[in-house]
Design a protein around this motif. Structure first.
Motif, PDB file in Angstrom:
ATOM      1  N   GLU A  68      46.197  51.729  30.868  1.00 61.20           N
ATOM      2  CA  GLU A  68      47.644  51.996  30.829  1.00 61.20           C
ATOM      3  C   GLU A  68      48.249  51.850  32.227  1.00 61.20           C
ATOM      4  O   GLU A  68      49.370  51.352  32.387  1.00 61.20           O
ATOM      5  CB  GLU A  68      47.915  53.411  30.285  1.00 61.20           C
ATOM      6  CG  GLU A  68      47.745  53.540  28.780  1.00 61.20           C
ATOM      7  CD  GLU A  68      48.765  52.706  27.993  1.00 61.20           C
ATOM      8  OE1 GLU A  68      49.931  52.622  28.392  1.00 61.20           O
ATOM      9  OE2 GLU A  68      48.370  52.108  26.972  1.00 61.20           O
ATOM     10  N   LYS A  71      49.036  48.270  33.341  1.00 62.22           N
ATOM     11  CA  LYS A  71      50.296  47.739  32.791  1.00 62.22           C
ATOM     12  C   LYS A  71      51.470  48.124  33.697  1.00 62.22           C
ATOM     13  O   LYS A  71      52.363  47.333  33.958  1.00 62.22           O
ATOM     14  CB  LYS A  71      50.567  48.344  31.402  1.00 62.22           C
ATOM     15  CG  LYS A  71      49.793  47.710  30.281  1.00 62.22           C
ATOM     16  CD  LYS A  71      50.487  48.026  28.942  1.00 62.22           C
ATOM     17  CE  LYS A  71      49.568  48.791  28.029  1.00 62.22           C
ATOM     18  NZ  LYS A  71      50.175  49.277  26.792  1.00 62.22           N
ATOM     19  N   SER A  93      56.417  60.150  33.870  1.00 71.01           N
ATOM     20  CA  SER A  93      57.350  59.835  32.795  1.00 71.01           C
ATOM     21  C   SER A  93      57.235  60.844  31.658  1.00 71.01           C
ATOM     22  O   SER A  93      56.146  61.313  31.332  1.00 71.01           O
ATOM     23  CB  SER A  93      57.032  58.429  32.272  1.00 71.01           C
ATOM     24  OG  SER A  93      58.004  58.053  31.341  1.00 71.01           O
ATOM     25  N   ASN A  95      58.400  61.234  27.684  1.00 70.59           N
ATOM     26  CA  ASN A  95      58.998  60.610  26.496  1.00 70.59           C
ATOM     27  C   ASN A  95      59.629  61.668  25.600  1.00 70.59           C
ATOM     28  O   ASN A  95      58.937  62.580  25.140  1.00 70.59           O
ATOM     29  CB  ASN A  95      57.915  59.894  25.670  1.00 70.59           C
ATOM     30  CG  ASN A  95      57.642  58.500  26.183  1.00 70.59           C
ATOM     31  OD1 ASN A  95      58.419  57.940  26.955  1.00 70.59           O
ATOM     32  ND2 ASN A  95      56.538  57.913  25.756  1.00 70.59           N
ATOM     33  N   ALA A 100      54.332  55.108  20.861  1.00 68.32           N
ATOM     34  CA  ALA A 100      53.632  54.074  20.080  1.00 68.32           C
ATOM     35  C   ALA A 100      53.642  54.335  18.570  1.00 68.32           C
ATOM     36  O   ALA A 100      52.701  53.998  17.876  1.00 68.32           O
ATOM     37  CB  ALA A 100      52.198  53.904  20.575  1.00 68.32           C
ATOM     38  N   GLY A 102      56.323  53.408  16.483  1.00 68.91           N
ATOM     39  CA  GLY A 102      57.364  52.626  15.814  1.00 68.91           C
ATOM     40  C   GLY A 102      58.751  53.211  16.021  1.00 68.91           C
ATOM     41  O   GLY A 102      59.672  52.932  15.270  1.00 68.91           O
ATOM     42  N   SER A 105      59.268  53.567  21.785  1.00 76.22           N
ATOM     43  CA  SER A 105      59.027  54.212  23.084  1.00 76.22           C
ATOM     44  C   SER A 105      58.899  53.177  24.192  1.00 76.22           C
ATOM     45  O   SER A 105      59.275  53.431  25.333  1.00 76.22           O
ATOM     46  CB  SER A 105      57.765  55.080  23.038  1.00 76.22           C
ATOM     47  OG  SER A 105      56.594  54.290  22.907  1.00 76.22           O
ATOM     48  N   LYS A 185      50.404  53.863  15.951  1.00 72.70           N
ATOM     49  CA  LYS A 185      50.094  52.870  14.921  1.00 72.70           C
ATOM     50  C   LYS A 185      48.816  52.105  15.257  1.00 72.70           C
ATOM     51  O   LYS A 185      48.413  52.023  16.422  1.00 72.70           O
ATOM     52  CB  LYS A 185      51.270  51.907  14.782  1.00 72.70           C
ATOM     53  CG  LYS A 185      51.659  51.223  16.081  1.00 72.70           C
ATOM     54  CD  LYS A 185      53.079  50.731  15.992  1.00 72.70           C
ATOM     55  CE  LYS A 185      53.614  50.281  17.344  1.00 72.70           C
ATOM     56  NZ  LYS A 185      55.045  50.178  17.359  1.00 72.70           N
TER      57      LYS A 185
HETATM   58  P1  ADP Z   1      56.586  51.856  20.182  1.00 76.04           P
HETATM   59  O1  ADP Z   1      56.872  51.687  18.725  1.00 76.04           O
HETATM   60  O2  ADP Z   1      56.531  53.304  20.548  1.00 76.04           O
HETATM   61  O3  ADP Z   1      57.503  51.071  21.074  1.00 76.04           O
HETATM   62  P2  ADP Z   1      54.582  50.016  21.197  1.00 76.04           P
HETATM   63  O4  ADP Z   1      53.158  49.833  20.772  1.00 76.04           O
HETATM   64  O5  ADP Z   1      55.500  48.855  21.144  1.00 76.04           O
HETATM   65  O6  ADP Z   1      55.130  51.258  20.361  1.00 76.04           O
HETATM   66  O7  ADP Z   1      54.603  50.554  22.673  1.00 76.04           O
HETATM   67  C1  ADP Z   1      53.907  51.709  23.058  1.00 76.04           C
HETATM   68  C2  ADP Z   1      53.342  51.498  24.445  1.00 76.04           C
HETATM   69  O8  ADP Z   1      54.393  51.560  25.423  1.00 76.04           O
HETATM   70  C3  ADP Z   1      52.382  52.596  24.875  1.00 76.04           C
HETATM   71  O9  ADP Z   1      51.090  52.361  24.389  1.00 76.04           O
HETATM   72  C4  ADP Z   1      52.453  52.506  26.388  1.00 76.04           C
HETATM   73  O10 ADP Z   1      51.643  51.445  26.852  1.00 76.04           O
HETATM   74  C5  ADP Z   1      53.903  52.127  26.620  1.00 76.04           C
HETATM   75  N1  ADP Z   1      54.697  53.325  26.930  1.00 76.04           N
HETATM   76  C6  ADP Z   1      55.193  54.241  26.061  1.00 76.04           C
HETATM   77  N2  ADP Z   1      55.862  55.205  26.726  1.00 76.04           N
HETATM   78  C7  ADP Z   1      55.786  54.901  28.028  1.00 76.04           C
HETATM   79  C8  ADP Z   1      56.334  55.493  29.213  1.00 76.04           C
HETATM   80  N3  ADP Z   1      57.093  56.578  29.163  1.00 76.04           N
HETATM   81  N4  ADP Z   1      56.103  54.877  30.404  1.00 76.04           N
HETATM   82  C9  ADP Z   1      55.393  53.729  30.446  1.00 76.04           C
HETATM   83  N5  ADP Z   1      54.852  53.119  29.365  1.00 76.04           N
HETATM   84  C10 ADP Z   1      55.037  53.693  28.170  1.00 76.04           C
END
Ligand code: ADP
Ligand code: DP6
Length: 335
Positions: A68, A71, A93, A95, A100, A102, A105, A185
Protein backbone atom coordinates in the motif's frame (compact mmCIF):
# COMPACT_ATOMS: atom_id res chain seq x y z
CA UNK A 1 9.23 20.10 7.44
CA UNK A 2 6.39 21.07 5.17
CA UNK A 3 2.90 19.96 6.04
CA UNK A 4 -0.61 20.31 4.62
CA UNK A 5 -3.94 18.59 5.21
CA UNK A 6 -6.85 18.48 2.77
CA UNK A 7 -10.41 17.09 2.67
CA UNK A 8 -11.85 15.55 -0.49
CA UNK A 9 -15.32 14.07 -0.90
CA UNK A 10 -16.10 10.88 -2.78
CA UNK A 11 -18.14 10.97 -5.93
CA UNK A 12 -20.54 8.49 -7.44
CA UNK A 13 -20.61 8.29 -11.21
CA UNK A 14 -23.93 8.59 -13.05
CA UNK A 15 -22.14 7.80 -16.30
CA UNK A 16 -19.44 5.38 -15.19
CA UNK A 17 -15.78 5.23 -16.03
CA UNK A 18 -15.16 1.57 -16.82
CA UNK A 19 -12.03 0.61 -18.75
CA UNK A 20 -8.65 2.17 -19.49
CA UNK A 21 -7.07 2.78 -22.86
CA UNK A 22 -3.74 3.53 -21.18
CA UNK A 23 -2.95 1.92 -17.83
CA UNK A 24 0.21 3.87 -17.11
CA UNK A 25 -1.43 7.30 -17.38
CA UNK A 26 -4.95 6.23 -16.37
CA UNK A 27 -6.56 7.32 -19.60
CA UNK A 28 -10.17 6.12 -19.75
CA UNK A 29 -11.94 4.51 -22.69
CA UNK A 30 -14.95 6.78 -22.17
CA UNK A 31 -15.73 10.12 -20.59
CA UNK A 32 -17.80 10.03 -17.38
CA UNK A 33 -19.94 12.19 -15.12
CA UNK A 34 -20.46 12.10 -11.37
CA UNK A 35 -22.04 13.66 -8.32
CA UNK A 36 -19.75 14.59 -5.43
CA UNK A 37 -21.22 13.56 -2.05
CA UNK A 38 -21.24 15.54 1.14
CA UNK A 39 -21.27 12.78 3.77
CA UNK A 40 -18.47 10.56 2.46
CA UNK A 41 -14.94 11.94 2.46
CA UNK A 42 -11.25 11.47 3.20
CA UNK A 43 -8.99 13.75 5.23
CA UNK A 44 -5.29 13.42 4.45
CA UNK A 45 -2.24 15.08 5.96
CA UNK A 46 1.10 15.04 4.12
CA UNK A 47 4.29 15.97 5.96
CA UNK A 48 7.56 16.14 4.05
CA UNK A 49 10.20 15.40 6.67
CA UNK A 50 13.99 15.48 6.04
CA UNK A 51 14.60 13.00 8.86
CA UNK A 52 12.60 10.21 7.16
CA UNK A 53 14.42 7.54 5.17
CA UNK A 54 11.27 6.19 3.52
CA UNK A 55 7.68 7.28 3.00
CA UNK A 56 5.26 6.20 5.73
CA UNK A 57 1.53 5.69 5.21
CA UNK A 58 -1.05 5.48 8.00
CA UNK A 59 -4.70 4.83 7.18
CA UNK A 60 -7.26 5.23 9.95
CA UNK A 61 -4.40 5.27 12.46
CA UNK A 62 -2.81 2.02 11.29
CA UNK A 63 0.50 1.82 9.46
CA UNK A 64 -0.11 0.25 6.04
CA UNK A 65 1.71 -2.60 4.32
CA UNK A 66 4.68 -2.10 2.04
CA UNK A 67 2.42 -2.79 -0.97
CA UNK A 68 0.00 0.00 0.00
CA UNK A 69 2.87 2.37 0.84
CA UNK A 70 4.50 1.81 -2.56
CA UNK A 71 1.28 3.06 -4.24
CA UNK A 72 1.45 6.24 -2.15
CA UNK A 73 5.19 6.71 -2.85
CA UNK A 74 4.69 6.41 -6.60
CA UNK A 75 1.94 8.96 -6.43
CA UNK A 76 4.00 11.38 -4.33
CA UNK A 77 6.85 10.95 -6.82
CA UNK A 78 4.73 12.80 -9.39
CA UNK A 79 4.72 15.83 -7.09
CA UNK A 80 8.36 15.38 -6.01
CA UNK A 81 9.42 15.31 -9.65
CA UNK A 82 7.44 18.44 -10.46
CA UNK A 83 8.81 20.26 -7.39
CA UNK A 84 12.33 18.89 -7.78
CA UNK A 85 12.21 17.45 -4.26
CA UNK A 86 13.62 14.22 -2.88
CA UNK A 87 12.37 14.47 0.72
CA UNK A 88 10.29 11.54 2.06
CA UNK A 89 6.85 12.04 3.54
CA UNK A 90 4.56 10.81 6.29
CA UNK A 91 1.01 10.42 4.99
CA UNK A 92 -1.79 10.18 7.55
CA UNK A 93 -5.28 9.62 6.25
CA UNK A 94 -8.70 9.08 7.72
CA UNK A 95 -11.49 7.64 5.60
CA UNK A 96 -15.01 8.74 6.48
CA UNK A 97 -16.06 6.15 3.92
CA UNK A 98 -15.64 2.34 4.00
CA UNK A 99 -12.35 1.37 2.30
CA UNK A 100 -12.43 -0.67 -0.93
CA UNK A 101 -16.14 -1.51 -0.56
CA UNK A 102 -17.50 0.08 -3.74
CA UNK A 103 -18.17 3.43 -2.09
CA UNK A 104 -15.36 5.17 -3.96
CA UNK A 105 -12.76 5.49 -1.21
CA UNK A 106 -10.04 5.63 -3.85
CA UNK A 107 -11.67 8.72 -5.38
CA UNK A 108 -11.66 10.78 -2.20
CA UNK A 109 -8.31 9.24 -1.17
CA UNK A 110 -6.29 10.33 -4.17
CA UNK A 111 -8.02 13.70 -4.52
CA UNK A 112 -7.20 14.46 -0.86
CA UNK A 113 -3.65 13.19 -1.25
CA UNK A 114 -3.17 15.27 -4.41
CA UNK A 115 -4.54 18.37 -2.70
CA UNK A 116 -2.34 17.92 0.37
CA UNK A 117 0.80 17.10 -1.66
CA UNK A 118 0.16 20.16 -3.82
CA UNK A 119 0.09 22.45 -0.79
CA UNK A 120 2.89 20.73 1.10
CA UNK A 121 5.26 20.93 -1.88
CA UNK A 122 4.25 24.54 -2.53
CA UNK A 123 3.62 23.70 -6.18
CA UNK A 124 0.39 25.68 -6.37
CA UNK A 125 -1.02 23.64 -9.23
CA UNK A 126 -4.41 24.80 -10.48
CA UNK A 127 -7.47 22.54 -10.10
CA UNK A 128 -7.31 21.33 -13.70
CA UNK A 129 -3.71 20.16 -13.31
CA UNK A 130 -4.51 18.74 -9.88
CA UNK A 131 -7.33 16.75 -11.43
CA UNK A 132 -4.82 15.23 -13.87
CA UNK A 133 -2.44 14.39 -11.03
CA UNK A 134 -5.27 12.80 -9.01
CA UNK A 135 -6.19 10.75 -12.09
CA UNK A 136 -2.84 8.98 -11.88
CA UNK A 137 -3.67 7.71 -8.39
CA UNK A 138 -7.14 6.45 -9.27
CA UNK A 139 -9.30 7.35 -12.26
CA UNK A 140 -12.39 8.26 -10.25
CA UNK A 141 -10.25 10.69 -8.16
CA UNK A 142 -9.99 12.91 -11.26
CA UNK A 143 -13.57 14.04 -10.56
CA UNK A 144 -13.33 14.45 -6.75
CA UNK A 145 -11.37 17.70 -7.03
CA UNK A 146 -14.68 19.46 -7.68
CA UNK A 147 -18.10 19.58 -6.04
CA UNK A 148 -21.55 19.01 -7.56
CA UNK A 149 -21.91 17.38 -10.98
CA UNK A 150 -18.52 16.84 -12.58
CA UNK A 151 -17.52 15.63 -16.02
CA UNK A 152 -14.24 13.84 -16.71
CA UNK A 153 -13.40 14.32 -20.34
CA UNK A 154 -11.43 11.33 -21.58
CA UNK A 155 -9.15 13.64 -23.59
CA UNK A 156 -6.69 12.67 -26.28
CA UNK A 157 -3.44 12.46 -24.30
CA UNK A 158 -2.11 12.41 -20.70
CA UNK A 159 -2.17 16.21 -20.64
CA UNK A 160 -5.79 16.84 -21.59
CA UNK A 161 -7.71 14.16 -19.70
CA UNK A 162 -9.15 16.02 -16.69
CA UNK A 163 -12.41 16.89 -14.96
CA UNK A 164 -14.47 20.04 -15.11
CA UNK A 165 -17.38 21.14 -12.90
CA UNK A 166 -20.68 20.99 -14.79
CA UNK A 167 -23.30 22.18 -12.28
CA UNK A 168 -23.25 22.84 -8.52
CA UNK A 169 -26.18 20.42 -7.99
CA UNK A 170 -27.89 22.95 -5.77
CA UNK A 171 -31.40 21.88 -6.88
CA UNK A 172 -32.90 19.26 -4.57
CA UNK A 173 -30.57 16.37 -5.43
CA UNK A 174 -29.49 13.64 -3.05
CA UNK A 175 -28.56 10.02 -2.64
CA UNK A 176 -29.52 7.29 -0.24
CA UNK A 177 -26.60 4.90 0.13
CA UNK A 178 -27.51 1.31 0.92
CA UNK A 179 -24.40 -0.28 2.41
CA UNK A 180 -25.37 -3.85 1.58
CA UNK A 181 -21.92 -5.07 2.52
CA UNK A 182 -19.09 -2.91 3.82
CA UNK A 183 -16.32 -5.48 3.59
CA UNK A 184 -13.57 -5.13 0.99
CA UNK A 185 -14.56 -6.49 -2.39
CA UNK A 186 -12.84 -9.51 -3.92
CA UNK A 187 -12.27 -8.02 -7.38
CA UNK A 188 -10.96 -4.43 -7.35
CA UNK A 189 -12.28 -1.90 -9.88
CA UNK A 190 -8.85 -1.92 -11.48
CA UNK A 191 -8.79 -5.67 -12.07
CA UNK A 192 -12.51 -5.83 -12.92
CA UNK A 193 -12.35 -3.19 -15.64
CA UNK A 194 -9.23 -4.71 -17.21
CA UNK A 195 -10.86 -8.13 -17.38
CA UNK A 196 -13.98 -6.58 -18.93
CA UNK A 197 -12.02 -4.65 -21.58
CA UNK A 198 -10.02 -7.73 -22.50
CA UNK A 199 -12.71 -10.40 -22.54
CA UNK A 200 -16.27 -9.05 -22.71
CA UNK A 201 -17.95 -9.12 -26.13
CA UNK A 202 -20.35 -6.47 -24.77
CA UNK A 203 -17.57 -4.00 -24.00
CA UNK A 204 -17.52 -2.10 -27.36
CA UNK A 205 -21.21 -1.23 -27.00
CA UNK A 206 -20.58 -0.03 -23.45
CA UNK A 207 -18.04 2.50 -24.76
CA UNK A 208 -20.20 3.52 -27.69
CA UNK A 209 -23.38 4.13 -25.67
CA UNK A 210 -21.52 5.79 -22.78
CA UNK A 211 -20.66 8.74 -25.01
CA UNK A 212 -24.29 9.16 -26.17
CA UNK A 213 -25.53 8.82 -22.58
CA UNK A 214 -23.07 11.46 -21.41
CA UNK A 215 -24.36 14.05 -23.87
CA UNK A 216 -27.96 13.22 -22.97
CA UNK A 217 -27.41 13.43 -19.20
CA UNK A 218 -25.58 16.74 -19.53
CA UNK A 219 -28.58 18.11 -21.38
CA UNK A 220 -30.93 16.76 -18.67
CA UNK A 221 -28.80 18.37 -15.95
CA UNK A 222 -28.83 21.66 -17.81
CA UNK A 223 -32.62 21.47 -18.04
CA UNK A 224 -32.85 20.28 -14.41
CA UNK A 225 -34.86 17.36 -15.72
CA UNK A 226 -34.49 14.97 -12.78
CA UNK A 227 -36.46 12.09 -14.29
CA UNK A 228 -34.47 11.94 -17.53
CA UNK A 229 -31.22 12.27 -15.58
CA UNK A 230 -32.20 9.39 -13.29
CA UNK A 231 -33.35 7.14 -16.13
CA UNK A 232 -30.09 7.64 -18.04
CA UNK A 233 -27.98 7.07 -14.91
CA UNK A 234 -29.76 3.84 -13.97
CA UNK A 235 -29.61 2.47 -17.50
CA UNK A 236 -25.91 3.37 -17.73
CA UNK A 237 -25.07 1.55 -14.48
CA UNK A 238 -26.91 -1.58 -15.59
CA UNK A 239 -25.13 -1.52 -18.96
CA UNK A 240 -21.78 -1.36 -17.16
CA UNK A 241 -22.74 -4.37 -15.02
CA UNK A 242 -23.97 -6.12 -18.17
CA UNK A 243 -20.54 -5.65 -19.75
CA UNK A 244 -18.94 -7.18 -16.63
CA UNK A 245 -21.26 -10.19 -16.71
CA UNK A 246 -20.06 -10.78 -20.27
CA UNK A 247 -16.42 -10.94 -19.13
CA UNK A 248 -14.69 -14.29 -19.02
CA UNK A 249 -14.65 -15.32 -16.22
CA UNK A 250 -17.75 -13.23 -15.45
CA UNK A 251 -17.63 -10.49 -12.84
CA UNK A 252 -20.67 -10.11 -10.65
CA UNK A 253 -20.85 -7.56 -7.84
CA UNK A 254 -24.56 -8.09 -7.11
CA UNK A 255 -25.52 -9.77 -3.85
CA UNK A 256 -29.05 -10.91 -2.92
CA UNK A 257 -29.52 -7.77 -0.81
CA UNK A 258 -28.47 -5.56 -3.73
CA UNK A 259 -31.42 -6.97 -5.69
CA UNK A 260 -33.68 -6.45 -2.70
CA UNK A 261 -32.71 -2.75 -2.61
CA UNK A 262 -33.25 -2.41 -6.36
CA UNK A 263 -36.71 -3.99 -6.12
CA UNK A 264 -37.60 -1.65 -3.28
CA UNK A 265 -36.63 1.33 -5.48
CA UNK A 266 -38.73 -0.07 -8.34
CA UNK A 267 -41.74 -0.32 -6.02
CA UNK A 268 -41.24 3.25 -4.82
CA UNK A 269 -41.15 4.39 -8.41
CA UNK A 270 -44.40 2.57 -9.14
CA UNK A 271 -45.88 4.60 -6.28
CA UNK A 272 -44.74 7.79 -7.99
CA UNK A 273 -41.54 8.54 -6.05
CA UNK A 274 -38.84 9.47 -8.53
CA UNK A 275 -35.73 7.52 -7.52
CA UNK A 276 -33.11 5.61 -9.48
CA UNK A 277 -30.44 3.06 -8.74
CA UNK A 278 -26.75 3.10 -9.48
CA UNK A 279 -24.07 0.58 -8.46
CA UNK A 280 -20.30 0.53 -8.74
CA UNK A 281 -17.71 -2.20 -8.36
CA UNK A 282 -19.33 -3.63 -5.26
CA UNK A 283 -22.70 -4.81 -3.92
CA UNK A 284 -23.74 -1.45 -2.43
CA UNK A 285 -26.67 0.35 -3.98
CA UNK A 286 -26.89 4.11 -4.35
CA UNK A 287 -30.32 5.63 -4.84
CA UNK A 288 -30.38 8.90 -6.74
CA UNK A 289 -33.31 10.98 -5.54
CA UNK A 290 -34.70 14.34 -4.62
CA UNK A 291 -33.02 15.26 -1.33
CA UNK A 292 -36.45 16.36 -0.08
CA UNK A 293 -37.73 12.78 -0.60
CA UNK A 294 -34.66 11.00 0.76
CA UNK A 295 -36.20 10.51 4.21
CA UNK A 296 -39.27 8.80 2.75
CA UNK A 297 -37.06 6.54 0.59
CA UNK A 298 -34.86 5.70 3.56
CA UNK A 299 -37.95 4.76 5.59
CA UNK A 300 -39.07 2.32 2.90
CA UNK A 301 -35.58 0.81 2.67
CA UNK A 302 -35.42 0.49 6.46
CA UNK A 303 -37.99 -2.33 6.19
CA UNK A 304 -35.12 -4.43 4.79
CA UNK A 305 -31.95 -2.74 6.04
CA UNK A 306 -30.88 -1.52 9.46
CA UNK A 307 -30.04 2.04 10.40
CA UNK A 308 -26.26 1.54 10.06
CA UNK A 309 -26.71 0.40 6.47
CA UNK A 310 -28.55 3.50 5.29
CA UNK A 311 -27.06 6.91 4.73
CA UNK A 312 -28.63 10.01 3.25
CA UNK A 313 -26.38 12.54 1.57
CA UNK A 314 -26.65 15.71 -0.43
CA UNK A 315 -24.15 17.03 -2.95
CA UNK A 316 -20.65 17.73 -1.67
CA UNK A 317 -18.08 20.41 -2.34
CA UNK A 318 -14.68 20.29 -3.95
CA UNK A 319 -11.41 19.82 -2.08
CA UNK A 320 -10.50 22.18 0.74
CA UNK A 321 -7.64 22.65 3.16
CA UNK A 322 -8.34 21.49 6.72
CA UNK A 323 -8.19 24.09 9.46
CA UNK A 324 -5.51 24.02 12.18
CA UNK A 325 -8.22 22.96 14.64
CA UNK A 326 -9.28 20.04 12.44
CA UNK A 327 -5.66 18.89 12.09
CA UNK A 328 -5.13 19.12 15.86
CA UNK A 329 -8.39 17.26 16.56
CA UNK A 330 -7.07 14.24 14.62
CA UNK A 331 -4.00 14.20 16.86
CA UNK A 332 -1.72 14.62 13.86
CA UNK A 333 1.57 16.13 14.97
CA UNK A 334 1.78 19.71 13.69
CA UNK A 335 5.07 20.69 12.07
P1 ADP B 1 -13.32 1.75 -3.58
O1 ADP B 1 -14.63 1.19 -4.05
O2 ADP B 1 -13.34 1.97 -2.10
O3 ADP B 1 -12.87 2.96 -4.34
P2 ADP B 1 -11.01 0.52 -4.83
O4 ADP B 1 -10.58 -0.92 -4.83
O5 ADP B 1 -11.25 1.20 -6.12
O6 ADP B 1 -12.28 0.59 -3.87
O7 ADP B 1 -9.94 1.36 -4.05
C1 ADP B 1 -9.54 1.04 -2.74
C2 ADP B 1 -8.06 1.31 -2.60
O8 ADP B 1 -7.81 2.72 -2.55
C3 ADP B 1 -7.48 0.79 -1.30
O9 ADP B 1 -7.16 -0.57 -1.38
C4 ADP B 1 -6.25 1.67 -1.13
O10 ADP B 1 -5.19 1.18 -1.93
C5 ADP B 1 -6.71 2.99 -1.71
N1 ADP B 1 -7.16 3.89 -0.63
C6 ADP B 1 -8.35 3.88 0.02
N2 ADP B 1 -8.38 4.85 0.95
C7 ADP B 1 -7.20 5.48 0.90
C8 ADP B 1 -6.65 6.61 1.59
N3 ADP B 1 -7.34 7.28 2.50
N4 ADP B 1 -5.40 7.02 1.24
C9 ADP B 1 -4.72 6.39 0.26
N5 ADP B 1 -5.18 5.32 -0.43
C10 ADP B 1 -6.40 4.86 -0.11
C1 DP6 C 1 -17.25 1.55 -11.11
O1 DP6 C 1 -11.31 4.82 -10.15
O2 DP6 C 1 -11.52 2.85 -8.59
O3 DP6 C 1 -16.56 3.25 -9.59
O4 DP6 C 1 -8.66 4.04 -11.96
O5 DP6 C 1 -8.16 1.65 -11.51
O6 DP6 C 1 -8.23 3.27 -9.62
P1 DP6 C 1 -8.77 2.91 -10.98
O7 DP6 C 1 -10.33 2.57 -10.78
P2 DP6 C 1 -11.45 3.36 -9.99
O8 DP6 C 1 -12.74 2.84 -10.79
C2 DP6 C 1 -13.99 3.39 -10.61
C3 DP6 C 1 -15.01 2.54 -11.28
C4 DP6 C 1 -16.43 2.84 -10.92
C5 DP6 C 1 -17.05 3.88 -11.86
C6 DP6 C 1 -16.68 5.33 -11.65
O9 DP6 C 1 -16.39 5.74 -10.53
O10 DP6 C 1 -16.74 6.07 -12.65
Amino acid sequence: MRQAAVRAHTNIALIKYWGKRDEEYFLPMNSSLSLTLNELYTDTCVTFDETLEADLFYLNGKQQSEQETVKISRFLDLFRKEANLSVRARVESINHVPTAAGLASSASAFAALAGAANLATGLQLDDQTLSMFARQGSGSATRSIYGGFVEWNKGTSPTDSYAIPVDDADWDIGMVIVAVNRSAKKVSSRVGMKQTVETSPFYPSWVETAETDLQAIKEAIKERDFQTMGEIAEHSAMKMHGSMLGANPPIMYFEPNSIQAIQCVNRLREQGVLCYVTMDAGPNVKVLCRLSQAKQIKEELSKYFNEEQLLVTGPGEGIRELTKEEVTAYGWKRS
